[in-house]
Design a protein around this motif. Sequence first.
Motif, mmCIF file in Angstrom:
data_model
loop_
_atom_site.group_PDB
_atom_site.id
_atom_site.type_symbol
_atom_site.label_atom_id
_atom_site.label_comp_id
_atom_site.label_asym_id
_atom_site.label_seq_id
_atom_site.Cartn_x
_atom_site.Cartn_y
_atom_site.Cartn_z
ATOM 1 N N GLU A 46 0.820 -1.205 0.000
ATOM 2 C CA GLU A 46 0.000 0.000 0.000
ATOM 3 C C GLU A 46 0.860 1.264 0.000
ATOM 4 O OE1 GLU A 46 -2.431 -0.373 3.414
ATOM 5 O OE2 GLU A 46 -3.411 -2.223 2.761
ATOM 6 N N THR A 47 1.935 1.263 0.771
ATOM 7 C CA THR A 47 2.745 2.475 0.910
ATOM 8 C C THR A 47 3.888 2.541 -0.086
ATOM 9 O OG1 THR A 47 4.241 1.446 2.517
ATOM 10 C CG2 THR A 47 2.277 2.534 3.390
ATOM 11 N N GLY A 48 4.327 1.383 -0.589
ATOM 12 C CA GLY A 48 5.485 1.359 -1.477
ATOM 13 C C GLY A 48 6.773 1.649 -0.748
ATOM 14 N N LYS A 49 6.759 1.512 0.578
ATOM 15 C CA LYS A 49 7.917 1.863 1.393
ATOM 16 C C LYS A 49 8.184 0.774 2.422
ATOM 17 C CE LYS A 49 9.531 5.583 4.435
ATOM 18 N NZ LYS A 49 9.179 6.877 5.041
ATOM 19 N N ILE A 50 9.417 0.237 2.398
ATOM 20 C CA ILE A 50 9.779 -0.812 3.347
ATOM 21 C C ILE A 50 10.151 -0.174 4.676
ATOM 22 C CG2 ILE A 50 11.423 -2.662 3.838
ATOM 23 C CD1 ILE A 50 11.679 -3.077 0.850
ATOM 24 N N PRO A 51 9.587 -0.617 5.787
ATOM 25 C CA PRO A 51 9.867 -0.013 7.090
ATOM 26 C C PRO A 51 11.339 -0.078 7.456
ATOM 27 C CG PRO A 51 8.165 -1.714 7.241
ATOM 28 C CD PRO A 51 8.703 -1.776 5.876
ATOM 29 N N ASP A 52 11.791 0.902 8.237
ATOM 30 C CA ASP A 52 13.163 0.915 8.717
ATOM 31 C C ASP A 52 13.387 -0.249 9.663
ATOM 32 O OD1 ASP A 52 15.682 1.519 9.463
ATOM 33 O OD2 ASP A 52 15.172 3.278 10.676
ATOM 34 N N GLN A 93 18.612 -1.339 -19.569
ATOM 35 C CA GLN A 93 18.611 -2.721 -19.094
ATOM 36 C C GLN A 93 18.679 -2.765 -17.571
ATOM 37 O OE1 GLN A 93 21.814 -5.276 -20.391
ATOM 38 N NE2 GLN A 93 21.033 -7.034 -19.273
ATOM 39 N N PHE A 94 19.649 -2.056 -16.995
ATOM 40 C CA PHE A 94 19.757 -2.044 -15.543
ATOM 41 C C PHE A 94 18.628 -1.245 -14.920
ATOM 42 C CE2 PHE A 94 23.874 -3.791 -16.339
ATOM 43 C CZ PHE A 94 24.172 -4.508 -15.192
ATOM 44 N N GLY A 95 18.104 -0.284 -15.693
ATOM 45 C CA GLY A 95 16.948 0.457 -15.207
ATOM 46 C C GLY A 95 15.768 -0.464 -14.985
ATOM 47 N N PHE A 96 15.432 -1.254 -16.003
ATOM 48 C CA PHE A 96 14.313 -2.190 -15.886
ATOM 49 C C PHE A 96 14.633 -3.325 -14.908
ATOM 50 C CE2 PHE A 96 12.994 -0.257 -19.937
ATOM 51 C CZ PHE A 96 11.646 -0.046 -19.655
ATOM 52 N N THR A 97 15.913 -3.738 -14.860
ATOM 53 C CA THR A 97 16.308 -4.802 -13.930
ATOM 54 C C THR A 97 16.132 -4.353 -12.487
ATOM 55 O OG1 THR A 97 17.913 -5.755 -15.485
ATOM 56 C CG2 THR A 97 18.206 -6.274 -13.155
ATOM 57 N N LEU A 98 16.691 -3.180 -12.147
ATOM 58 C CA LEU A 98 16.595 -2.680 -10.768
ATOM 59 C C LEU A 98 15.166 -2.301 -10.407
ATOM 60 C CD1 LEU A 98 18.927 -2.325 -8.669
ATOM 61 C CD2 LEU A 98 19.706 -2.692 -11.000
ATOM 62 N N LEU A 99 14.428 -1.739 -11.368
ATOM 63 C CA LEU A 99 13.029 -1.405 -11.115
ATOM 64 C C LEU A 99 12.240 -2.666 -10.791
ATOM 65 C CD1 LEU A 99 10.555 0.481 -11.114
ATOM 66 C CD2 LEU A 99 10.402 0.108 -13.599
ATOM 67 N N THR A 100 12.414 -3.703 -11.617
ATOM 68 C CA THR A 100 11.713 -4.974 -11.385
ATOM 69 C C THR A 100 12.111 -5.576 -10.048
ATOM 70 O OG1 THR A 100 11.686 -5.385 -13.772
ATOM 71 C CG2 THR A 100 11.224 -7.261 -12.339
ATOM 72 N N TYR A 101 13.406 -5.545 -9.745
ATOM 73 C CA TYR A 101 13.944 -6.107 -8.507
ATOM 74 C C TYR A 101 13.334 -5.436 -7.278
ATOM 75 C CZ TYR A 101 17.616 -7.550 -5.155
ATOM 76 O OH TYR A 101 18.322 -8.066 -4.086
ATOM 77 N N GLU A 102 13.290 -4.117 -7.290
ATOM 78 C CA GLU A 102 12.787 -3.403 -6.120
ATOM 79 C C GLU A 102 11.262 -3.473 -6.000
ATOM 80 O OE1 GLU A 102 14.570 -0.322 -4.339
ATOM 81 O OE2 GLU A 102 16.424 -0.273 -5.492
ATOM 82 N N VAL A 103 10.579 -3.435 -7.137
ATOM 83 C CA VAL A 103 9.115 -3.550 -7.094
ATOM 84 C C VAL A 103 8.719 -4.943 -6.609
ATOM 85 C CG1 VAL A 103 7.020 -3.631 -8.517
ATOM 86 C CG2 VAL A 103 8.648 -1.764 -8.800
ATOM 87 N N LEU A 104 9.438 -5.978 -7.053
ATOM 88 C CA LEU A 104 9.157 -7.341 -6.582
ATOM 89 C C LEU A 104 9.368 -7.446 -5.072
ATOM 90 C CD1 LEU A 104 10.754 -9.558 -9.392
ATOM 91 C CD2 LEU A 104 8.325 -9.348 -8.853
ATOM 92 N N GLN A 105 10.406 -6.779 -4.571
ATOM 93 C CA GLN A 105 10.662 -6.805 -3.130
ATOM 94 C C GLN A 105 9.531 -6.111 -2.359
ATOM 95 O OE1 GLN A 105 14.970 -6.607 -1.625
ATOM 96 N NE2 GLN A 105 15.067 -5.458 -3.527
ATOM 97 N N ARG A 106 8.913 -5.121 -2.971
ATOM 98 C CA ARG A 106 7.799 -4.436 -2.308
ATOM 99 C C ARG A 106 6.553 -5.314 -2.282
ATOM 100 N NH1 ARG A 106 8.054 1.788 -4.696
ATOM 101 N NH2 ARG A 106 10.081 2.335 -3.787
ATOM 102 N N PHE A 107 6.249 -5.927 -3.408
ATOM 103 C CA PHE A 107 5.026 -6.722 -3.498
ATOM 104 C C PHE A 107 5.151 -8.071 -2.796
ATOM 105 C CE2 PHE A 107 3.868 -3.635 -6.679
ATOM 106 C CZ PHE A 107 2.477 -3.579 -6.571
ATOM 107 N N PHE A 108 6.382 -8.586 -2.721
ATOM 108 C CA PHE A 108 6.596 -9.876 -2.060
ATOM 109 C C PHE A 108 7.553 -9.706 -0.892
ATOM 110 C CE2 PHE A 108 5.696 -10.709 -6.555
ATOM 111 C CZ PHE A 108 4.558 -11.501 -6.436
#
Length: 319
Positions: A10-16, A296-311
């Motif tokens: 919901e927030t798109g932000k991983i807690p500290d 390439q790294f833009g889409f790679t890092l974007l996918t990586y971080e978004v996946l970490q948020r959703f999962f």
Amino acid sequence: MIEMKTNVIETGKIPDASEYITERSILLQVAESTYRFFLGSIAGAAGATVVYPIDLVKTRMQNQRTGLSKAGELMYKNSFDCARKVITREGVFGLYRGLAPQLVGVCPEKAIKLTVNDFVRDRLTSTSGRITLQSEIFAGCCAGASQVMFTNPLEIVKIRLQTAGEVPNSTKLSAGTVIRELGFKNLYKGASACFLRDIPFSGIYFPVYANCKLYFAPDGHNSPGTLLLSACIAGVPAAYLVTPADVIKTRLQVAARQGQTTYSGLFDAARKIMAEEGFSAFWKGGLARVFRSAPQFGFTLLTYEVLQRFFFIDFSGRS
């Protein structure tokens, strides 16, 4: 205990995590690295597929010989001319020659790079969440060095497949044929140039990316747009500045055609390229590298971080 954090979506932000970091078991640390490796594999495949046609053009431009060593007429005037001729002669799918082995190798390659960078950064980050620039560069260099064992065999097979279409009426190559012809030992041909390219690339890329994220997120939250922008900005200097090493690596790994200069190693290649084609030859395909590596790294890092948020999974470590 591993706890799912649903509010992250919901927030798109991983807690500290600094408030609850405790001494973790080896098993939990391994589980976290495995989790990052899995997400990194998916992210790497996504990034590689998006920009593969640009990578093929970059390889063919770098393999084009000029000066005293040229064999035959100049095949491509520039990157755009190269892309046009590939589509005309080999069809649209000609732009994807060698994609299959690329995907097989890029998953562990990108996963290892991302996992190692995160792992070393975690170890060098203080309990207050601060990390020095030197430590960021060191973590990036470790990530770059760790991937070469996967990168080099992948690169040499990919390059042989990418340049095969330049020879008219040539027998269609497959990844299996290239591997059999090379043998295991020769799959690591050009590894020295690969180290020379990948270590400084990651040493530049990851610190720039991390600091761009901080700059674009004064409130601690990065949107997908600022993540992509940060990753693309980081890719520009990292990709362009290591172009000479990439040119040498390409020349060492490609199958030289009749009349073309051959090279016995990194220093021999650098000497001959300089003598026959001049200093500018070391920067061939530099623009294509930027247009390939940045997105390439833009889409790679974007996918990586978004996946970490959703999962997101709380491993009781540092976020």
